[in-house]
Scaffold this motif. Structure first.
Motif, short mmCIF file in Angstrom:
data_model
loop_
_atom_site.label_atom_id
_atom_site.label_comp_id
_atom_site.label_asym_id
_atom_site.label_seq_id
_atom_site.Cartn_x
_atom_site.Cartn_y
_atom_site.Cartn_z
N ILE A 4 0.87 -1.19 0.00
CA ILE A 4 0.00 0.00 0.00
C ILE A 4 0.90 1.23 0.00
CG2 ILE A 4 -1.82 1.24 1.21
CD1 ILE A 4 -2.66 -1.46 2.42
N THR A 5 0.82 2.02 -1.07
CA THR A 5 1.76 3.14 -1.22
C THR A 5 1.08 4.48 -1.52
OG1 THR A 5 2.12 2.69 -3.59
CG2 THR A 5 3.57 1.57 -2.04
N ASP A 6 -0.23 4.55 -1.33
CA ASP A 6 -0.88 5.85 -1.48
C ASP A 6 -0.79 6.61 -0.16
OD1 ASP A 6 -2.79 4.68 0.15
OD2 ASP A 6 -4.29 4.46 -1.42
N GLY A 7 -1.53 7.68 -0.02
CA GLY A 7 -1.42 8.51 1.17
C GLY A 7 -1.78 7.83 2.46
N SER A 8 -2.51 6.71 2.37
CA SER A 8 -2.90 6.02 3.60
C SER A 8 -1.71 5.49 4.38
CB SER A 8 -3.86 4.87 3.27
OG SER A 8 -3.22 3.88 2.50
N CYS A 9 -0.56 5.29 3.72
CA CYS A 9 0.60 4.68 4.38
C CYS A 9 1.34 5.64 5.31
CB CYS A 9 1.57 4.15 3.32
SG CYS A 9 2.57 5.43 2.49
N MET A 10 1.02 6.92 5.28
CA MET A 10 1.84 7.92 5.96
C MET A 10 1.72 7.83 7.48
SD MET A 10 3.28 9.48 3.38
CE MET A 10 3.71 11.19 3.70
N THR A 11 2.86 7.90 8.15
CA THR A 11 2.92 7.79 9.60
C THR A 11 2.78 9.15 10.27
OG1 THR A 11 4.43 5.94 9.24
CG2 THR A 11 4.28 6.77 11.47
N SER A 12 3.21 10.20 9.61
CA SER A 12 2.96 11.58 10.01
C SER A 12 2.84 12.39 8.74
CB SER A 12 4.06 12.13 10.92
OG SER A 12 5.29 12.22 10.22
N SER A 13 2.41 13.64 8.86
CA SER A 13 2.09 14.39 7.64
C SER A 13 3.15 15.40 7.24
CB SER A 13 0.76 15.13 7.83
OG SER A 13 0.90 16.22 8.72
N ALA A 14 4.11 15.72 8.13
CA ALA A 14 5.02 16.84 7.89
C ALA A 14 4.20 18.06 7.45
CB ALA A 14 6.08 16.46 6.86
N SER A 15 4.82 19.03 6.84
CA SER A 15 4.06 20.18 6.32
C SER A 15 4.18 20.29 4.80
CB SER A 15 4.55 21.49 6.96
OG SER A 15 5.91 21.74 6.64
N PRO B 288 2.53 16.20 -0.13
CA PRO B 288 3.03 14.83 0.04
C PRO B 288 3.17 13.98 -1.21
CG PRO B 288 0.69 14.91 0.55
CD PRO B 288 1.10 16.33 0.20
N SER B 289 2.69 14.44 -2.37
CA SER B 289 2.61 13.53 -3.52
C SER B 289 3.97 13.00 -3.97
CB SER B 289 1.91 14.22 -4.69
OG SER B 289 0.57 14.51 -4.37
N LEU B 290 5.03 13.81 -3.89
CA LEU B 290 6.35 13.34 -4.27
C LEU B 290 6.77 12.16 -3.40
CD1 LEU B 290 8.89 13.88 -6.07
CD2 LEU B 290 9.77 15.24 -4.16
N THR B 291 6.43 12.21 -2.12
CA THR B 291 6.76 11.11 -1.21
C THR B 291 5.98 9.85 -1.57
OG1 THR B 291 7.35 12.65 0.56
CG2 THR B 291 6.81 10.41 1.21
N TYR B 292 4.71 9.99 -1.93
CA TYR B 292 3.94 8.82 -2.37
C TYR B 292 4.64 8.15 -3.56
CZ TYR B 292 0.00 11.32 -0.07
OH TYR B 292 -0.83 12.01 0.79
N MET B 293 5.05 8.95 -4.53
CA MET B 293 5.67 8.40 -5.73
C MET B 293 6.98 7.70 -5.41
SD MET B 293 4.85 11.19 -8.75
CE MET B 293 4.86 12.75 -7.86
N ALA B 294 7.80 8.32 -4.55
CA ALA B 294 9.08 7.72 -4.19
C ALA B 294 8.88 6.41 -3.43
CB ALA B 294 9.91 8.70 -3.37
#
Length: 566
Positions: free
Chosen positions: A528-539, A542-548
């Motif tokens: 699972i690599t969409d936004g649901s995987c995020m442990t915190s949101s930073a500021s 986020p889309s670049l992080t999803y892609m990476a």
């Protein structure tokens, strides 16, 4: 249970299934196809083909009956989606009445059900996370620790940036790592003035041009950007990155991709004997028929809320409370950036300067709060500030003018003073009580449970908003702006369209759903690599992080499959 013949099962079997064709799903499909895997890409919405399915891309403002205004009747029919679309891009958003959900508290769930998903309408801002972000939960004892650090994902950021094309300026900031950039766009004179003032008054702050996936030169047979600022209509020039212009065509070119739109995935199928996923069950939205497809691995990229809902709806004797949900964390820890607070002002200088054309990006002031241990603030984490400078135009002045004839026309067509608008994109902490759940009784027209969303910003976020107002107004005042107005639009959650969390990564299967490679702790062949995987949101956006994360997980999944571990 429907009967599946051996022949039907053979024709319905792939090496990989990817659920969702948006930013992360497109990347998963491309990466897996390029590795030689026969891949089925499932999209619940209609097909949208690059070039031919952008009906408004070349229309003029006067071609729309109501201009860029949503009629009142349309706003009543689509009270959520109409807060984000206008008549130029409405066709890339769902109809609220056709796709209902339940708001325990106000939450704008903004969606685009089509091939490409929201990659057709995203804001294109591309920023890396840093260890300030990856270490924050562990350092502060909040939620759970990220199972990765910047060094783990840095090469994958570079890999993604080199493919999609990101224009930007290197600034050598530890809290916002530089990337692989195309030449940056240029700040205008009022933005340069504000940047100079900020640099003079506070050494921890810096104003730079936004980093965006708009191409300042031709790249990978796409672009360059035409600076039309019509991105959300779909770009026939491929001037910005989308699944439709980039990853899906690349996947198709391998001959390994099967794309199936109009396919709602109702559940992931679990093989009790083998202890892994065997495929998915779908509803064809055109025929209402039910089908099953099978694969060796499954990538779930349906977007944060939908992904959690799908997992909760996938029950079995092994997972009675949702697929891979032994931690009981699926659906919880929902996050979204707040972007309500900021300031605006006007400036009397530079009346002899103007600009030509448009620019599909604003400016960025990277995070400058809580970078040091001795900042005695009443909130944790931080925010970045995004904004733009421009001269007032006739539409900004029309309500304050009166008259007729040539004098009135001259007043309208003479540019007004320079203005700056800026607002903070702030981190939202991961709260267990911010969650989605399935309603036990209410169903949609396909018989699927309605999703209930219960989300609110808490004291930490509200205190941060106050600081954003104050710091934004202060920066404008120090730069000589007048009529400085600080604001808080008080937008509900979801409005920034950065929903994250609900299926978080972590080190411990007891407190998280995914490991450091976005692999389910309890079902090893599901990623699972969409936004649901995020442990915190930073500021950061986020889309670049999803892609990476998607590119990294695809490589790991392929290697695990090749080595017989899946």
């Amino acid at each position: 249970m429907m009967y599946i013949s051996d022949k039907t099962k053979e024709l319905s079997t792939y090496d990989a299934i990817v659920i969702g064709s948006g930013i992360s799903g497109g990347w998963a499909a491309m990466e897996l196809c390029r590795k030689g895997m026969k891949t089925l890409l499932l999209e619940r919405g209609r097909d949208v083909k690059h070039l031919q399915d952008y009906p408004t891309a070349n229309l003029n403002p006067w071609d729309f009956k109501f201009g860029y205004n949503n009629p009142m009747e349309d706003q009543k029919r689509n009270p959520v989606q109409s807060t984000s679309y206008n008549p130029t891009n409405k066709h890339f958003y769902v109809e609220d009445m056709e796709h209902p959900y339940i708001q325990e508290q106000p939450f704008n769930w903004l969606r685009g059900y089509q091939v490409g998903g929201r990659s057709l309408t995203w804001g294109r801002q591309c920023y890396r996370f840093s260890d300030l972000d990856f270490e924050a939960n562990a350092r502060e004892g909040i939620a759970v620790d990220w199972p990765i650090r910047y060094k783990d994902i840095a090469p994958w950021y570079s890999y993604v940036e080199s493919f999609i094309g990101v224009s930007g300026q290197k600034e050598n900031l530890s809290q916002l790592p530089d990337g692989e950039f195309l030449s940056p766009m240029e700040l205008n004179c009022i933005e340069k003035h504000l940047a100079d003032s900020i640099k003079k008054n506070d050494h921890d702050r810096l104003l730079t041009i936004a980093r965006v996936a708009n191409l300042t030169r031709g790249w990978d047979n796409r672009g360059p950007c035409q600076y039309r600022n019509l991105c959300s209509r779909g770009c026939p020039f491929g001037g910005y990155f989308s699944s439709n212009s980039s990853t899906i065509p690349a996947a198709m070119a391998t001959g390994n991709l099967t794309l199936r739109p109009f396919s709602i995935v109702t559940e992931i199928l679990y093989d009790e004997q083998k202890g892994k996923a065997k495929g998915v069950r779908i509803i064809d939205t055109l025929s209402n028929e039910v089908y099953e497809f099978y694969s060796k691995i499954v990538f779930v990229n349906a977007s944060t809320v939908a992904t959690a809902g799908m997992l909760l709806n996938s029950t079995s004797s092994r997972f009675p409370n949702g697929f891979g949900n032994g931690s009981a964390q699926i659906g919880h820890n929902l996050m979204d950036h707040h972007s309500s607070a900021g300031a605006s002002g006007t400036h009397d200088q530079f009346a002899d300067q103007y600009y030509k054309g448009r620019r599909p990006s604003g400016f960025l002031i990277p995070r400058f709060r809580n970078l040091h241990d001795n900042e005695k603030l009443d909130f944790k984490r931080g925010y970045n500030i995004q904004g733009h400078g421009e001269r007032q135009e006739w539409s900004d002045k029309v309500n304050g003018l009166s008259g007729f004839g040539s004098d009135f026309k001259a007043q309208l067509t003479t540019p007004g003073p320079w203005t700056v608008w800026m607002a903070g994109w702030g981190e939202c902490l991961p709260y267990y009580e911010n969650k989605i759940a399935l309603d036990p009784d209410q169903k949609d027209k396909w018989g699927q449970p309605l999703i209930r969303i219960d989300f609110s910003f808490k004291e930490n976020e509200h205190n941060m908003m106050t600081d954003i107002r104050n710091s934004s107004g202060e920066m404008l005042e120090k730069a000589g702006f007048r009529n400085v107005d600080t604001f808080n639009y008080k937008k509900p959650g979801g409005s920034t369209i950065h929903e994250m969390g609900t299926v978080r990564m972590g080190r411990d299967p007891k407190t998280s759903v995914l490991n450091q490679f976005n692999q389910m702790h309890e079902v090893k062949n599901v990623f699972i690599t969409d936004g649901s995987c995020m442990t915190s949101s930073a500021s950061q956006n986020p889309s670049l992080t999803y892609m990476a994360l998607t590119a990294r997980a695809s490589q790991f999944a392929f290697e695990q499959l090749k080595n017989g571990n899946l």
